[in-house]
Motif scaffolding. Sequence first.
Motif, mmCIF file in Angstrom:
data_model
loop_
_atom_site.group_PDB
_atom_site.id
_atom_site.type_symbol
_atom_site.label_atom_id
_atom_site.label_comp_id
_atom_site.label_asym_id
_atom_site.label_seq_id
_atom_site.Cartn_x
_atom_site.Cartn_y
_atom_site.Cartn_z
ATOM 1 N N ILE A 59 0.850 -1.184 0.000
ATOM 2 C CA ILE A 59 0.000 0.000 0.000
ATOM 3 C C ILE A 59 0.887 1.236 0.000
ATOM 4 N N ALA A 60 0.744 2.074 -1.020
ATOM 5 C CA ALA A 60 1.549 3.286 -1.135
ATOM 6 C C ALA A 60 0.817 4.459 -0.498
ATOM 7 N N VAL A 61 1.544 5.248 0.283
ATOM 8 C CA VAL A 61 0.980 6.432 0.933
ATOM 9 C C VAL A 61 1.786 7.639 0.461
ATOM 10 N N ARG A 62 1.139 8.550 -0.204
ATOM 11 C CA ARG A 62 1.817 9.716 -0.786
ATOM 12 C C ARG A 62 1.210 11.002 -0.229
ATOM 13 N N GLY A 63 2.069 11.885 0.223
ATOM 14 C CA GLY A 63 1.646 13.187 0.735
ATOM 15 C C GLY A 63 2.860 14.040 1.013
ATOM 16 N N GLU A 64 2.641 15.332 1.071
ATOM 17 C CA GLU A 64 3.742 16.237 1.348
ATOM 18 C C GLU A 64 4.202 16.075 2.795
ATOM 19 N N SER A 65 5.414 16.535 3.093
ATOM 20 C CA SER A 65 5.918 16.498 4.451
ATOM 21 C C SER A 65 4.992 17.300 5.363
ATOM 22 N N GLY A 66 4.648 16.697 6.512
ATOM 23 C CA GLY A 66 3.773 17.373 7.459
ATOM 24 C C GLY A 66 2.312 17.014 7.334
ATOM 25 N N THR A 67 1.965 16.176 6.346
ATOM 26 C CA THR A 67 0.555 15.812 6.173
ATOM 27 C C THR A 67 0.127 14.667 7.083
ATOM 28 N N GLY A 68 1.078 14.044 7.773
ATOM 29 C CA GLY A 68 0.727 12.975 8.704
ATOM 30 C C GLY A 68 0.862 11.585 8.117
ATOM 31 N N LYS A 69 1.724 11.444 7.093
ATOM 32 C CA LYS A 69 1.910 10.115 6.475
ATOM 33 C C LYS A 69 2.396 9.089 7.489
ATOM 34 N N SER A 70 3.428 9.443 8.235
ATOM 35 C CA SER A 70 4.026 8.483 9.179
ATOM 36 C C SER A 70 3.039 8.081 10.264
ATOM 37 N N THR A 71 2.305 9.051 10.797
ATOM 38 C CA THR A 71 1.317 8.750 11.832
ATOM 39 C C THR A 71 0.223 7.852 11.271
ATOM 40 N N PHE A 72 -0.164 8.097 10.024
ATOM 41 C CA PHE A 72 -1.181 7.268 9.374
ATOM 42 C C PHE A 72 -0.673 5.843 9.185
ATOM 43 N N ILE A 73 0.547 5.706 8.694
ATOM 44 C CA ILE A 73 1.128 4.374 8.491
ATOM 45 C C ILE A 73 1.217 3.622 9.811
ATOM 46 N N ASN A 74 1.593 4.311 10.869
ATOM 47 C CA ASN A 74 1.647 3.670 12.190
ATOM 48 C C ASN A 74 0.253 3.239 12.650
ATOM 49 N N ALA A 75 -0.732 4.105 12.454
ATOM 50 C CA ALA A 75 -2.098 3.790 12.883
ATOM 51 C C ALA A 75 -2.642 2.575 12.143
ATOM 52 N N MET A 76 -2.348 2.458 10.863
ATOM 53 C CA MET A 76 -2.825 1.318 10.080
ATOM 54 C C MET A 76 -2.178 0.023 10.546
ATOM 55 N N ARG A 77 -1.014 0.122 11.179
ATOM 56 C CA ARG A 77 -0.334 -1.073 11.679
ATOM 57 C C ARG A 77 -0.543 -1.268 13.184
ATOM 58 N N SER A 212 -14.692 10.015 -3.445
ATOM 59 C CA SER A 212 -15.000 10.003 -2.022
ATOM 60 C C SER A 212 -13.789 10.536 -1.278
ATOM 61 N N VAL A 213 -14.038 11.251 -0.208
ATOM 62 C CA VAL A 213 -12.967 11.792 0.620
ATOM 63 C C VAL A 213 -13.167 11.285 2.038
ATOM 64 N N PHE A 214 -12.118 10.712 2.608
ATOM 65 C CA PHE A 214 -12.183 10.182 3.968
ATOM 66 C C PHE A 214 -11.519 11.167 4.923
ATOM 67 N N LEU A 215 -12.285 11.632 5.890
ATOM 68 C CA LEU A 215 -11.790 12.566 6.891
ATOM 69 C C LEU A 215 -11.356 11.766 8.113
ATOM 70 N N ILE A 216 -10.068 11.836 8.452
ATOM 71 C CA ILE A 216 -9.571 10.971 9.510
ATOM 72 C C ILE A 216 -8.676 11.717 10.495
ATOM 73 N N SER A 217 -8.522 11.121 11.642
ATOM 74 C CA SER A 217 -7.468 11.477 12.586
ATOM 75 C C SER A 217 -6.709 10.204 12.896
ATOM 76 N N SER A 218 -5.443 10.149 12.541
ATOM 77 C CA SER A 218 -4.650 8.948 12.788
ATOM 78 C C SER A 218 -4.401 8.742 14.277
ATOM 79 N N LEU A 219 -4.540 9.814 15.065
ATOM 80 C CA LEU A 219 -4.379 9.699 16.517
ATOM 81 C C LEU A 219 -5.650 9.196 17.183
ATOM 82 N N GLU A 220 -6.770 9.260 16.468
ATOM 83 C CA GLU A 220 -8.051 8.776 16.980
ATOM 84 C C GLU A 220 -8.701 7.884 15.914
ATOM 85 N N PRO A 221 -8.122 6.718 15.661
ATOM 86 C CA PRO A 221 -8.611 5.869 14.564
ATOM 87 C C PRO A 221 -10.012 5.304 14.762
ATOM 88 N N SER A 222 -10.534 5.363 15.974
ATOM 89 C CA SER A 222 -11.908 4.896 16.196
ATOM 90 C C SER A 222 -12.936 5.993 15.905
#
Length: 408
Positions: A59-77, A212-222
Amino acid sequence: MAFSSHNSGSIKETASVSSFFTQEERSKIKSDFDTGGVVKVQQLIEQKVTDLDKTELNIAVRGESGTGKSTFINAMRGLRSDDPGAAEVGTTETTKKPTGYSHPTLPNVRYWDLPGMGTTEFSAAKYLRKMKFKQYDFFIIISNCRFKENDVKLAKEIEQWGKKFYFVRSKIDDDLNSMKKQKKVINGEEELEKIRSDTVRRLAQAGFPESSVFLISSLEPSEFDFTQLNKGLEDDLNNVKKRIFVLALPNLSVEIVQRKYETLKKHIWMFATLSGGMGAVPVPGFSLACDISILIGAIVHFRKCLDLDDASLQRLANRAEKPVEELKATIKAPLLGEITIDAILRLGWGTLAVTVSAVEFTLDFVPVIGSIFGAGTSFLMTYKILRAALKDLTENAERVVSIAFKTD
């Protein structure tokens, strides 16, 4: 013949089980049994189990620096930033190559952090070739504000190559908190809908009228759209890829545990076939026999996929900010340690197996396979023990999640 509601549900289950096999493979199973018996069929099933274990999901995750890519990748794992193996959060992006992060228990599942495209003049096609786009099953395009020109260019190029992509708006909790500071009182649902509508409108103007656009918080995945995003990704995968994606989901809710249960249930007959095709090993206290190594290996696999192993429990405790001992206290003791025949006997999984007739068994099994193996004692024994074991493990996982996140 009239079927009860239980049997009707089982028939529905068997239809999805056979989806792991092509029609050609199902025909070969029947043909091999007719010409070579169980041993010949066992070879095909063993190869299928091996293929499933080796299935990769990238799964590829693409975004500019500061968009929360790393936090998102961690949350998915299912990881926090301070867990072992977590992607570094808050660092300035300098890499020019994709960085892969494997799932902590299913290493064939990898999330790839793709570097930015650079200037707006950078060719999206050249970027995708450089990123080796063919290896990815789908792309997550993530932004913490409006999607920019490079995001749109990339999405259009991905679309031309026939790959799936998803727009994800991250850090939505920061947006709401900022609004609260400015307005004091806000209607969260209304503000979320405004953000969603504005984002969808802008994407439509950019050439994506049905996105479709998914509005998320990787710090609050529930919260917010995190669950809907995972369900959307799951639904767009084929049966084999869908299987590994579901098993890799972090246990954030009882509903996710149930989806894992339904997925693992589809594998039981293959483990049972391997047991039935090999030499049966008598087990003291059982009136039937089964291959012990296959039986125990399958139960250990179930436990790991349901996040009941020690490492998974610790990660869940970290995320829930609870002592791991509190979570372990809800689990039956034999499930926490080494899985042995004694543990199986103590939990009573073998008792159920010897009380079920082969006739009942064939009613809730894949038609072509059930007609072949329904009367096999070793096969039947393994099948019923694993069904009981999986049910028990699932109930324990549900209790752990309920305690961790205070849900009913």
